[in-house]
Design a protein around this motif. Sequence first.
Motif, PDB file in Angstrom:
ATOM      1  N   SER A   1       0.872  -1.167   0.000  1.00  0.00           N
ATOM      2  CA  SER A   1       0.000   0.000   0.000  1.00  0.00           C
ATOM      3  C   SER A   1       0.914   1.224   0.000  1.00  0.00           C
ATOM      4  O   SER A   1       1.864   1.317   0.776  1.00  0.00           O
ATOM      5  CB  SER A   1      -0.985  -0.077   1.162  1.00  0.00           C
ATOM      6  OG  SER A   1      -0.644   0.801   2.163  1.00  0.00           O
ATOM      7  N   VAL A   2       0.652   2.122  -0.940  1.00  0.00           N
ATOM      8  CA  VAL A   2       1.601   3.190  -1.241  1.00  0.00           C
ATOM      9  C   VAL A   2       0.998   4.560  -0.956  1.00  0.00           C
ATOM     10  O   VAL A   2      -0.115   4.866  -1.383  1.00  0.00           O
ATOM     11  CB  VAL A   2       2.040   3.117  -2.725  1.00  0.00           C
ATOM     12  CG1 VAL A   2       2.997   4.252  -3.065  1.00  0.00           C
ATOM     13  CG2 VAL A   2       2.674   1.764  -3.040  1.00  0.00           C
ATOM     14  N   ASP A   3       1.760   5.377  -0.239  1.00  0.00           N
ATOM     15  CA  ASP A   3       1.425   6.799  -0.081  1.00  0.00           C
ATOM     16  C   ASP A   3       2.331   7.596  -0.994  1.00  0.00           C
ATOM     17  O   ASP A   3       3.463   7.204  -1.231  1.00  0.00           O
ATOM     18  CB  ASP A   3       1.707   7.257   1.355  1.00  0.00           C
ATOM     19  CG  ASP A   3       0.505   7.018   2.249  1.00  0.00           C
ATOM     20  OD1 ASP A   3      -0.607   6.879   1.707  1.00  0.00           O
ATOM     21  OD2 ASP A   3       0.708   6.969   3.465  1.00  0.00           O
ATOM     22  N   MET A   4       1.834   8.722  -1.455  1.00  0.00           N
ATOM     23  CA  MET A   4       2.638   9.562  -2.351  1.00  0.00           C
ATOM     24  C   MET A   4       2.922  10.891  -1.657  1.00  0.00           C
ATOM     25  O   MET A   4       2.038  11.488  -1.058  1.00  0.00           O
ATOM     26  CB  MET A   4       1.847   9.784  -3.635  1.00  0.00           C
ATOM     27  CG  MET A   4       2.602  10.443  -4.737  1.00  0.00           C
ATOM     28  SD  MET A   4       3.827   9.363  -5.466  1.00  0.00           S
ATOM     29  CE  MET A   4       2.859   8.638  -6.797  1.00  0.00           C
ATOM     30  N   ALA A   5       4.174  11.335  -1.732  1.00  0.00           N
ATOM     31  CA  ALA A   5       4.535  12.666  -1.228  1.00  0.00           C
ATOM     32  C   ALA A   5       5.321  13.357  -2.339  1.00  0.00           C
ATOM     33  O   ALA A   5       6.504  13.065  -2.538  1.00  0.00           O
ATOM     34  CB  ALA A   5       5.380  12.549   0.034  1.00  0.00           C
ATOM     35  N   ASP A   6       4.646  14.224  -3.098  1.00  0.00           N
ATOM     36  CA  ASP A   6       5.350  14.807  -4.252  1.00  0.00           C
ATOM     37  C   ASP A   6       5.368  16.328  -4.182  1.00  0.00           C
ATOM     38  O   ASP A   6       4.989  16.916  -3.172  1.00  0.00           O
ATOM     39  CB  ASP A   6       4.765  14.303  -5.569  1.00  0.00           C
ATOM     40  CG  ASP A   6       3.301  14.652  -5.738  1.00  0.00           C
ATOM     41  OD1 ASP A   6       2.769  15.457  -4.957  1.00  0.00           O
ATOM     42  OD2 ASP A   6       2.682  14.097  -6.662  1.00  0.00           O
ATOM     43  N   ASN A   7       5.878  16.911  -5.257  1.00  0.00           N
ATOM     44  CA  ASN A   7       5.945  18.370  -5.371  1.00  0.00           C
ATOM     45  C   ASN A   7       6.990  19.018  -4.470  1.00  0.00           C
ATOM     46  O   ASN A   7       6.776  20.109  -3.948  1.00  0.00           O
ATOM     47  CB  ASN A   7       4.578  18.985  -5.082  1.00  0.00           C
ATOM     48  CG  ASN A   7       4.063  19.713  -6.302  1.00  0.00           C
ATOM     49  OD1 ASN A   7       4.859  20.276  -7.063  1.00  0.00           O
ATOM     50  ND2 ASN A   7       2.773  19.700  -6.503  1.00  0.00           N
ATOM     51  N   MET A   8       8.130  18.374  -4.301  1.00  0.00           N
ATOM     52  CA  MET A   8       9.186  18.930  -3.457  1.00  0.00           C
ATOM     53  C   MET A   8      10.379  19.351  -4.301  1.00  0.00           C
ATOM     54  O   MET A   8      10.655  18.753  -5.340  1.00  0.00           O
ATOM     55  CB  MET A   8       9.669  17.866  -2.462  1.00  0.00           C
ATOM     56  CG  MET A   8       8.689  17.617  -1.339  1.00  0.00           C
ATOM     57  SD  MET A   8       9.312  16.329  -0.231  1.00  0.00           S
ATOM     58  CE  MET A   8       8.332  14.952  -0.787  1.00  0.00           C
ATOM     59  N   GLY A   9      11.092  20.374  -3.831  1.00  0.00           N
ATOM     60  CA  GLY A   9      12.399  20.672  -4.409  1.00  0.00           C
ATOM     61  C   GLY A   9      13.360  19.566  -4.021  1.00  0.00           C
ATOM     62  O   GLY A   9      13.070  18.744  -3.140  1.00  0.00           O
ATOM     63  N   SER A  10      14.533  19.534  -4.673  1.00  0.00           N
ATOM     64  CA  SER A  10      15.483  18.453  -4.410  1.00  0.00           C
ATOM     65  C   SER A  10      15.865  18.368  -2.937  1.00  0.00           C
ATOM     66  O   SER A  10      15.890  17.290  -2.350  1.00  0.00           O
ATOM     67  CB  SER A  10      16.752  18.654  -5.248  1.00  0.00           C
ATOM     68  OG  SER A  10      16.467  18.436  -6.596  1.00  0.00           O
TER      69      SER A  10
END
Length: 278
Positions: free
Chosen positions: A35-44
């Motif tokens: 089961s996968v959570d997504m954490a996106d939209n970050m700078g490097s």
Amino acid sequence: GGGNDKEVTVGAKNFTEQFILAKMTEIMLEENDFSVDMADNMGSTALRQALESGEVGVTWEYTGTGLITYNDEEPISEKDEAFEAIQSIDAEQDITWTNPSNIDNTYTLVMREADGEEKGIETISDLADYINENPEEMEFATDAEFGNREDGLPGVEETYGFEFGNSQVNEMSYGLNYEALNNEEVDVAMGHATDSRIEEYNLYNLEDDEQFFPSYHASVSMRTEVYEEYPEIEEILEPLSQELDGETMTGLNYQVDIEDENVDDVARNYLQENGFIE
Ligand code: PBE
């Protein structure tokens, strides 16, 4: 699905290629009962911190970024050499690198073809000469990250011996750099080599004749505790990382950035067409 206890968070930066890679990873892992959570939209830097703190477990990261930006190491041009170097350096920080792909998403400087031809600029050295002869003329578009990273504008200027005036550096969100160049609001922009807008807008990459930019092969970079708990992640992603290369990735980016398809569809179609999922 249903009642499983294999949980992982996939992290991503704030541009299309990262969204696509993260989405493919999510789909592949879910197919394998995670089961996968997504954490996106970050700078490097934010993404790296999230990986170090454990907020994120799995990311796609670029070898050159790992070496230069996170570890202050010298850039390395050769693919395997760069991968092995970052793999051993990051091992000491409980981060495990696997699955090096052939997506080399290096930074680049781009101009409009017609303008470059008129000014006789083919290489970054040509650009440096032009700027030194015509100070404060060329307007530059960059995102904040390239504008400040050692493997970005400061390093290019130092290596090639030129400087954009402060008022010539126009900072904007990544993506708008291509629009600004295409609309002739600026004369030069930073780019990512796998971004489809370079070709679509008849832009070209200035030749990096001093070989300032190293290689940036997209690879899986995950917390060592995640890797040790779920060693199958490397195996699940291996066929995908073997199949992906720069041209393929540019084509997938094109579907999202130019054809306005959504990331989920693009990722899923690619995985289906290549037999990675049903
Ligand atoms: N790169 C090019 C940057 C952005 C794309 C791989 C050098 C990075 O994410 O580190």
